[in-house]
Design an enzyme around this catalytic site. Structure first.
Site, PDB file in Angstrom:
ATOM      1  N   ASP A  86       0.838  -1.223  -0.073  1.00 28.17           N
ATOM      2  CA  ASP A  86      -0.064   0.118  -0.035  1.00 28.17           C
ATOM      3  C   ASP A  86       0.871   1.193  -0.029  1.00 28.17           C
ATOM      4  O   ASP A  86       2.270   1.012   0.335  1.00 28.17           O
ATOM      5  CB  ASP A  86      -1.099  -0.319   1.432  1.00 28.17           C
ATOM      6  CG  ASP A  86      -1.839   1.225   1.331  1.00 28.17           C
ATOM      7  OD1 ASP A  86      -2.476   1.413   0.433  1.00 28.17           O
ATOM      8  OD2 ASP A  86      -1.852   1.649   2.407  1.00 28.17           O
ATOM      9  N   ASP A 101      -0.141   5.116   1.088  1.00 31.17           N
ATOM     10  CA  ASP A 101      -0.094   6.123   2.270  1.00 31.17           C
ATOM     11  C   ASP A 101      -0.319   5.343   3.581  1.00 31.17           C
ATOM     12  O   ASP A 101      -0.962   4.272   3.641  1.00 31.17           O
ATOM     13  CB  ASP A 101      -1.258   6.925   2.045  1.00 31.17           C
ATOM     14  CG  ASP A 101      -1.515   7.626   0.685  1.00 31.17           C
ATOM     15  OD1 ASP A 101      -0.260   8.061   0.287  1.00 31.17           O
ATOM     16  OD2 ASP A 101      -2.478   7.676   0.089  1.00 31.17           O
ATOM     17  N   PHE A 134      -5.786  13.900   2.666  1.00 26.02           N
ATOM     18  CA  PHE A 134      -5.158  13.295   1.615  1.00 26.02           C
ATOM     19  C   PHE A 134      -3.733  13.877   1.183  1.00 26.02           C
ATOM     20  O   PHE A 134      -3.421  14.887   1.532  1.00 26.02           O
ATOM     21  CB  PHE A 134      -6.259  13.760   0.473  1.00 26.02           C
ATOM     22  CG  PHE A 134      -7.659  12.930   0.761  1.00 26.02           C
ATOM     23  CD1 PHE A 134      -7.724  11.740  -0.086  1.00 26.02           C
ATOM     24  CD2 PHE A 134      -8.590  13.508   1.319  1.00 26.02           C
ATOM     25  CE1 PHE A 134      -8.896  11.106   0.188  1.00 26.02           C
ATOM     26  CE2 PHE A 134      -9.783  12.883   1.335  1.00 26.02           C
ATOM     27  CZ  PHE A 134      -9.989  11.456   0.720  1.00 26.02           C
ATOM     28  N   CYS A 147     -12.268  -1.941  -8.109  1.00 26.65           N
ATOM     29  CA  CYS A 147     -10.795  -2.014  -7.719  1.00 26.65           C
ATOM     30  C   CYS A 147     -10.372  -1.275  -6.466  1.00 26.65           C
ATOM     31  O   CYS A 147      -9.535  -1.398  -5.880  1.00 26.65           O
ATOM     32  CB  CYS A 147     -10.163  -1.378  -8.813  1.00 26.65           C
ATOM     33  SG  CYS A 147     -10.520   0.346  -9.612  1.00 26.65           S
ATOM     34  N   ASP A 200      -1.575  -0.772   5.875  1.00 24.11           N
ATOM     35  CA  ASP A 200      -2.075  -0.134   7.427  1.00 24.11           C
ATOM     36  C   ASP A 200      -3.247  -0.185   7.407  1.00 24.11           C
ATOM     37  O   ASP A 200      -3.822   0.279   8.502  1.00 24.11           O
ATOM     38  CB  ASP A 200      -1.436   1.071   7.433  1.00 24.11           C
ATOM     39  CG  ASP A 200      -2.081   2.266   6.645  1.00 24.11           C
ATOM     40  OD1 ASP A 200      -2.401   2.100   5.006  1.00 24.11           O
ATOM     41  OD2 ASP A 200      -2.298   3.329   7.009  1.00 24.11           O
TER      42      ASP A 200
HETATM   43 MG   LIG Z   1      -2.868   3.083   3.666  1.00 19.55          MG
HETATM   44 ZN   LIG Z   2     -11.917   1.768  -8.491  1.00 21.35          ZN
END
Ligand SMILES: [Mg+2]
Ligand SMILES: [Zn+2]
Length: 178
Positions: free
Chosen positions: A7, A9, A19, A99, A126
């Protein structure tokens, strides 16, 4: 071929509830770049799978996401590592796409791209949705406590036998020792 799915972030870079909207806001978690470099040196192929609903919400444009990823690739490269590809979901939760993790779409794309199933492929995240997406395709979920990881751990409901690590560096240490 050793493949690993990360992943973004909260695993590679610090997460933000606001964000990551600009390259400046993308800041690597200490040790994460070096951990990716270790994987690269050991012959692992590293790919990223990331939900980026900020695109659907209009918080940033495609060009900005590309610029953020250019910064990430460069930073990883300078540390001696390589991220081969970034698979992202640009949709919001309301769009009900296939997705956005915990849906398996991004992982299915990776399986197609690499021409293999993802059985036992480590997938580091996470958030619970990272782990659930991994488990749903038979990959091997690993939780890190960086980013939302502490909260994820406290909330419980992890896939069975999910190992927990302080950060990506510790997770990689574990994988390379195995
Ligand atoms: Mg994450
Ligand atoms: Zn998607």
């Amino acid at each position: 071929m050793n493949l690993i799915i990360l992943d973004r972030d909260g695993v590679i870079n610090f997460d933000s509830d606001q964000f990551i909207k600009t390259p400046d806001e993308w800041k690597p978690i200490p040790g994460s770049l070096e951990a990716i470099a270790r994987l690269t040196r050991e012959g692992w192929r590293v790919v990223v799978a990331t939900n980026q609903s900020g695109l659907a919400r209009g918080l940033f444009e495609m060009a900005t996401l590309n610029a953020i990823h250019t910064k990430m690739h460069k930073a990883v490269g300078q540390a001696g590592g390589r991220i081969e590809a970034v698979f992202y979901c640009p949709h919001s939760a309301e769009m009900d796409c296939g997705c956005r993790k915990p849906k398996p779409g991004l992982l299915d794309e990776i399986a197609v791209r690499y021409g293999r199933d993802l059985r036992d492929v480590p997938a580091v995240g996470d958030s619970l949705r990272d782990l659930l997406a991994a488990a749903s395709v038979g990959a091997r979920p690993l939780l890190v406590k960086t980013g939302k990881g502490e909260k994820t751990l406290a909330a419980g409901g992890l896939p069975e036998n999910t190992p927990v690590f302080a950060d990506l560096s510790e997770a990689v240490e574990f994988l390379l020792k195995a």
